[in-house]
Design a protein around this motif. Structure first.
Motif, short mmCIF file in Angstrom:
data_model
loop_
_atom_site.label_atom_id
_atom_site.label_comp_id
_atom_site.label_asym_id
_atom_site.label_seq_id
_atom_site.Cartn_x
_atom_site.Cartn_y
_atom_site.Cartn_z
N ASP A 298 2.93 -0.32 7.30
CA ASP A 298 3.91 -1.28 6.76
C ASP A 298 3.27 -2.37 5.90
O ASP A 298 3.94 -3.26 5.40
CB ASP A 298 4.73 -1.91 7.88
N LEU A 299 1.95 -2.32 5.74
CA LEU A 299 1.22 -3.20 4.83
C LEU A 299 1.23 -4.67 5.23
O LEU A 299 1.12 -5.55 4.38
CB LEU A 299 1.74 -3.07 3.39
N THR A 300 1.36 -4.94 6.52
CA THR A 300 1.33 -6.33 6.96
C THR A 300 0.00 -6.73 7.59
O THR A 300 -0.30 -7.91 7.69
CB THR A 300 2.45 -6.60 7.98
N ALA B 269 1.86 -10.19 -4.68
CA ALA B 269 0.73 -11.01 -4.21
C ALA B 269 0.52 -10.83 -2.72
O ALA B 269 -0.62 -10.69 -2.26
CB ALA B 269 0.99 -12.48 -4.55
N ARG B 270 1.61 -10.83 -1.96
CA ARG B 270 1.48 -10.75 -0.51
C ARG B 270 0.87 -9.41 -0.06
O ARG B 270 -0.06 -9.38 0.76
CB ARG B 270 2.85 -10.92 0.15
N LEU B 271 1.37 -8.32 -0.59
CA LEU B 271 0.88 -7.00 -0.17
C LEU B 271 -0.53 -6.74 -0.73
O LEU B 271 -1.35 -6.12 -0.05
CB LEU B 271 1.84 -5.91 -0.63
N THR B 272 -0.80 -7.20 -1.93
CA THR B 272 -2.14 -7.02 -2.50
C THR B 272 -3.17 -7.80 -1.69
O THR B 272 -4.30 -7.35 -1.51
CB THR B 272 -2.17 -7.45 -3.97
N ARG B 273 -2.78 -8.95 -1.17
CA ARG B 273 -3.67 -9.73 -0.32
C ARG B 273 -4.07 -8.93 0.93
O ARG B 273 -5.23 -8.95 1.36
CB ARG B 273 -2.97 -11.03 0.08
N THR B 274 -3.12 -8.18 1.48
CA THR B 274 -3.41 -7.34 2.64
C THR B 274 -4.36 -6.21 2.27
O THR B 274 -5.31 -5.91 3.01
CB THR B 274 -2.10 -6.75 3.21
N VAL B 275 -4.12 -5.58 1.14
CA VAL B 275 -5.00 -4.50 0.67
C VAL B 275 -6.42 -5.02 0.45
O VAL B 275 -7.40 -4.39 0.85
CB VAL B 275 -4.44 -3.88 -0.63
N LEU B 276 -6.54 -6.18 -0.17
CA LEU B 276 -7.85 -6.76 -0.41
C LEU B 276 -8.58 -7.03 0.90
O LEU B 276 -9.79 -6.81 1.01
CB LEU B 276 -7.71 -8.07 -1.20
N GLY B 277 -7.86 -7.50 1.90
CA GLY B 277 -8.48 -7.76 3.19
C GLY B 277 -9.06 -6.50 3.80
O GLY B 277 -10.18 -6.50 4.35
#
Length: 210
Positions: free
Chosen positions: A50-52, A83-91
């Motif tokens: 769910d990309l969270t 921005a929110r989901l990309t931040r999760t991917v970057l993490g």
């Protein structure tokens, strides 16, 4: 190559998966709902998430050569998701030491092309005003990329079309093709795949259009 694709059920993401499989790559498609992915192949792994939570995504990116993302708002009501989901991917990527990332942004996020006429400038201003929240989201996404330790590339298309792949389009690193008004989602996917090994696009926005 071993590739992970986020937003794999979207128009561009689905094309990335299809073309990557056709080119012989191993693909992990990260999706919320596997039933919405209509692409199949022996080299395809479907990863439900769910990309969270970046920790949940670590297994999807570990050991991959590159990550490609078609994540973004599908309407003005979705502004903020890029921005929110990309931040999760970057993490997840930074936790696993995976460096190469290519994402979809939009032409108006970058600098205006040189030598554009009044009509193109006027249309760009109108679209930017109507979709200002979506573009603000994409600018924040690109700011997240710039703050990250990844070797990122932000691909910036104009108006998207559902047309067949041509493989013929213009790209401008750090800018945008003059009078570039349209491009097919399939050609955006083609451009992203072709840039994976192009070090001249690392930490750059790249305008792409017909």
């Amino acid at each position: 190559m071993k590739l992970t694709v986020f937003g794999a059920t979207g128009g561009i993401g689905r094309e990335i998966v299809r073309q990557a499989l056709g080119a012989g790559h191993q693909v992990t498609a990260v999706v919320r709902d596997p039933t919405r992915l209509d692409v199949t192949g022996n080299a395809l792994e479907v990863f439900r998430a769910d990309l969270t939570d970046p920790q949940e995504l670590r297994a999807a990116v570990a050991g991959r050569d590159a990550v490609l993302s078609g994540l973004g708002a599908r309407s003005r009501r979705d502004a903020g998701v890029a921005a929110r989901l990309t931040r999760t991917v970057l993490g997840a990527m930074e936790a696993e030491g995976v460096r190469r990332l290519l994402v979809v942004s939009a032409g108006p996020v970058g600098p205006e092309p040189e030598n554009d006429g009044f009509l193109d400038r006027g249309m760009r201003g109108l679209v930017s005003a109507v979709l200002k929240d979506v573009y603000a989201d994409l600018r924040e996404m690109e700011a997240e990329l710039a703050r990250s330790g990844t070797d990122w590339t932000s691909v910036r298309p104009p108006r998207l079309q559902d047309k067949p792949l041509t493989g013929r389009y213009r790209t401008v690193v750090g800018g945008f093709p003059p009078k570039g008004r349209f491009i097919a989602r399939a050609d955006v996917a083609h451009a992203m795949l072709s840039m994976i090994d192009d070090m001249g696009t690392v930490k750059q926005g790249v305008g792409v259009a017909y």
